[in-house]
Motif scaffolding. Structure first.
Motif, mmCIF file in Angstrom:
data_model
loop_
_atom_site.group_PDB
_atom_site.id
_atom_site.type_symbol
_atom_site.label_atom_id
_atom_site.label_comp_id
_atom_site.label_asym_id
_atom_site.label_seq_id
_atom_site.Cartn_x
_atom_site.Cartn_y
_atom_site.Cartn_z
ATOM 1 N N ALA A 238 -20.156 -9.079 12.248
ATOM 2 C CA ALA A 238 -18.900 -9.439 11.573
ATOM 3 C C ALA A 238 -19.083 -9.667 10.075
ATOM 4 N N LYS A 239 -20.330 -9.946 9.665
ATOM 5 C CA LYS A 239 -20.605 -10.193 8.247
ATOM 6 C C LYS A 239 -21.114 -8.946 7.528
ATOM 7 N N GLY A 240 -21.062 -7.810 8.226
ATOM 8 C CA GLY A 240 -21.478 -6.550 7.602
ATOM 9 C C GLY A 240 -22.974 -6.340 7.552
ATOM 10 N N ARG A 241 -23.738 -7.122 8.309
ATOM 11 C CA ARG A 241 -25.188 -6.967 8.342
ATOM 12 C C ARG A 241 -25.598 -6.106 9.537
ATOM 13 N N ASP A 242 -26.643 -5.303 9.373
ATOM 14 C CA ASP A 242 -27.157 -4.511 10.488
ATOM 15 C C ASP A 242 -27.601 -5.446 11.601
ATOM 16 N N VAL A 243 -27.132 -5.190 12.825
ATOM 17 C CA VAL A 243 -27.508 -6.064 13.932
ATOM 18 C C VAL A 243 -28.946 -5.825 14.371
ATOM 19 N N SER A 244 -29.486 -4.670 14.016
ATOM 20 C CA SER A 244 -30.868 -4.353 14.341
ATOM 21 C C SER A 244 -31.309 -3.208 13.429
ATOM 22 N N PRO A 245 -32.573 -3.172 13.040
ATOM 23 C CA PRO A 245 -33.019 -2.117 12.125
ATOM 24 C C PRO A 245 -32.825 -0.717 12.709
ATOM 25 N N THR A 246 -32.482 0.223 11.845
ATOM 26 C CA THR A 246 -32.416 1.623 12.248
ATOM 27 C C THR A 246 -33.795 2.067 12.720
ATOM 28 N N VAL A 247 -33.810 2.900 13.765
ATOM 29 C CA VAL A 247 -35.066 3.390 14.324
ATOM 30 C C VAL A 247 -35.067 4.919 14.317
ATOM 31 N N VAL A 248 -36.187 5.507 13.918
ATOM 32 C CA VAL A 248 -36.389 6.942 14.064
ATOM 33 C C VAL A 248 -37.341 7.146 15.239
ATOM 34 N N TYR A 249 -36.875 7.900 16.235
ATOM 35 C CA TYR A 249 -37.678 8.191 17.416
ATOM 36 C C TYR A 249 -38.194 9.614 17.312
ATOM 37 N N ILE A 250 -39.501 9.769 17.436
ATOM 38 C CA ILE A 250 -40.136 11.090 17.338
ATOM 39 C C ILE A 250 -40.833 11.380 18.658
ATOM 40 N N GLU A 251 -40.376 12.415 19.316
ATOM 41 C CA GLU A 251 -40.922 12.796 20.619
ATOM 42 C C GLU A 251 -41.876 13.961 20.443
ATOM 43 N N SER A 252 -43.057 13.864 21.051
ATOM 44 C CA SER A 252 -44.020 14.966 20.974
ATOM 45 C C SER A 252 -44.749 15.103 22.296
ATOM 46 N N TYR A 253 -45.469 16.182 22.441
ATOM 47 C CA TYR A 253 -46.202 16.449 23.678
ATOM 48 C C TYR A 253 -47.285 15.400 23.900
ATOM 49 N N ALA A 254 -47.840 14.867 22.793
ATOM 50 C CA ALA A 254 -48.932 13.899 22.889
ATOM 51 C C ALA A 254 -48.445 12.473 23.085
ATOM 52 N N GLY A 255 -47.171 12.221 22.828
ATOM 53 C CA GLY A 255 -46.646 10.865 22.949
ATOM 54 C C GLY A 255 -45.479 10.642 22.007
ATOM 55 N N ASP A 256 -44.947 9.433 22.011
ATOM 56 C CA ASP A 256 -43.761 9.110 21.227
ATOM 57 C C ASP A 256 -44.104 8.132 20.107
ATOM 58 N N MET A 257 -43.312 8.185 19.038
ATOM 59 C CA MET A 257 -43.457 7.252 17.932
ATOM 60 C C MET A 257 -42.102 6.646 17.598
ATOM 61 N N TYR A 258 -42.126 5.399 17.134
ATOM 62 C CA TYR A 258 -40.927 4.702 16.691
ATOM 63 C C TYR A 258 -41.164 4.216 15.269
ATOM 64 N N GLY A 266 -35.714 6.410 5.566
ATOM 65 C CA GLY A 266 -35.087 7.131 4.451
ATOM 66 C C GLY A 266 -35.542 8.575 4.374
ATOM 67 N N ARG A 267 -36.801 8.792 4.635
ATOM 68 C CA ARG A 267 -37.343 10.159 4.585
ATOM 69 C C ARG A 267 -36.699 11.038 5.657
ATOM 70 N N TYR A 268 -36.543 10.482 6.861
ATOM 71 C CA TYR A 268 -35.937 11.272 7.936
ATOM 72 C C TYR A 268 -34.433 11.428 7.742
ATOM 73 N N ARG A 269 -33.787 10.430 7.154
ATOM 74 C CA ARG A 269 -32.368 10.596 6.828
ATOM 75 C C ARG A 269 -32.181 11.742 5.836
ATOM 76 N N GLN A 270 -33.068 11.800 4.848
ATOM 77 C CA GLN A 270 -32.985 12.872 3.864
ATOM 78 C C GLN A 270 -33.220 14.229 4.516
ATOM 79 N N ALA A 271 -34.208 14.297 5.410
ATOM 80 C CA ALA A 271 -34.479 15.555 6.119
ATOM 81 C C ALA A 271 -33.273 15.978 6.944
ATOM 82 N N TYR A 272 -32.665 15.016 7.647
ATOM 83 C CA TYR A 272 -31.499 15.342 8.469
ATOM 84 C C TYR A 272 -30.363 15.853 7.601
ATOM 85 N N SER A 273 -30.148 15.210 6.457
ATOM 86 C CA SER A 273 -29.073 15.622 5.556
ATOM 87 C C SER A 273 -29.280 17.049 5.070
ATOM 88 N N VAL A 274 -30.513 17.377 4.688
ATOM 89 C CA VAL A 274 -30.821 18.727 4.208
ATOM 90 C C VAL A 274 -30.616 19.751 5.318
#
Length: 298
Positions: A238-258, A266-274
């Motif tokens: 209600a105060k305009g604050r993020d309720v939880s940090p944004t997470v980038v999930y990366i799935e790969s054959y070897a395992g997952d990263m958060y 920011g880097r992945y947001r920029q990649a997505y935008s491009v």
């Protein structure tokens, strides 16, 4: 301090992630290290770290009260809010019934996915599980898990189907953006009929979902192949604050990263935008999906 009032809290990981975030902020505010606090609780530092990361499903109220004393949290409203989050986080989530077939820490992702308000997905290889028809999911999982029984396979498909409810639910359906590379439309999974149904399914998503196709001719807009990734946003209070940090999930054959660091997000947001700017618009993407679907007709 406010807590999330969503009626879905007992079926998400959001309360425990919020609790962990607040506890970490207060520990750092008190100038204490993990290694200093953990012995006071008769815990290992790794256990406290897991609680702060929202990875521990059961945090007792008495432990929260003890941590509040260690961190000198005297505000009764703050203490009550933290205790409330601890009580919410103890609720059983629907996907726990599938613990026997969820590998690694994918249950953490399913919880985040269920909590998210907005999701951006880039899949250069195939539609993500949120968009797979039962036939397509069967074709993928039968090959990826060759030794499982038909019953186990059916449960894996059932799990994917239940995850998709967040798209079609009547109350607060999640908004999702999907970008899929053109090659994935022509990579056959399960046969022509399955592919036709899958592509038409992608072309007929509800209004809260946008699907774009990244065409062959644009190459790699981000400069290098990024691989598949998902950006999960959890909305604001209600105060305009993020309720939880944004997470980038990366799935790969070897395992997952958060990833949660602002720099990484920011880097992945920029990649997505491009990538999005180089993709076809929604209308053109739908036309291409339907056109390729016709090519799979017998």
């Amino acid at each position: 301090m406010t807590t999330n009032d969503s009626s879905d809290d007992n079926s998400t990981t959001l309360p425990r992630r919020q609790l962990g975030q607040y506890l970490k902020e207060n520990r750092l505010g008190a100038g204490l290290k993990l290694e200093e606090v953990a012995p006071l609780m008769q815990w290992s530092a790794s256990k406290l770290s897991r609680i702060e990361a929202g990875k521990s499903p059961n945090v007792r109220v008495v432990d929260v009260e003890a941590l509040c004393r260690i961190y000198d949290i005297e505000d009764a409203e703050v203490v009550a809010g933290l205790i409330g989050l601890a009580k919410q986080s103890a609720g059983k989530s629907w996907w726990q019934a599938y613990d026997d077939i969820i590998s690694g820490n994918f249950d953490l992702y399913v919880g985040m996915e269920s909590s998210a308000k907005h999701i951006q997905i880039f899949r250069p290889d195939m539609p993500s599980g949120l968009f797979q028809t039962a036939g397509y999911a069967h074709g993928v999982d039968r090959v990826y898990f060759p030794s499982i029984t038909e019953e186990e396979l059916a449960r894996r498909i059932e799990l994917k189907t239940k995850r998709q409810a967040l798209i079609t639910r009547k109350t607060n359906p999640v908004t999702i953006e999907l970008i899929i590379q053109e090659g994935a439309l022509r990579t056959v999974v399960g046969g022509p009929d399955v592919m036709r149904d899958e592509l038409l399914h992608l072309a007929n998503m509800p209004i809260n979902v946008t699907v774009r196709v990244l065409p062959f001719e644009v190459g790699f807009p981000a400069g290098l192949p990024t691989g598949p990734f998902t950006i999960l946003d959890f909305g604001q209070d209600a105060k305009g604050r993020d309720v939880s940090p944004t997470v980038v999930y990366i799935e790969s054959y070897a395992g997952d990263m958060y990833l949660e660091r602002a720099k990484d997000v920011g880097r992945y947001r920029q990649a997505y935008s491009v990538i999005q700017q180089s993709s076809l618009d929604v209308a053109s993407s739908k036309r291409l999906l339907r056109q390729v679907a016709k090519e799979f007709r017998a």
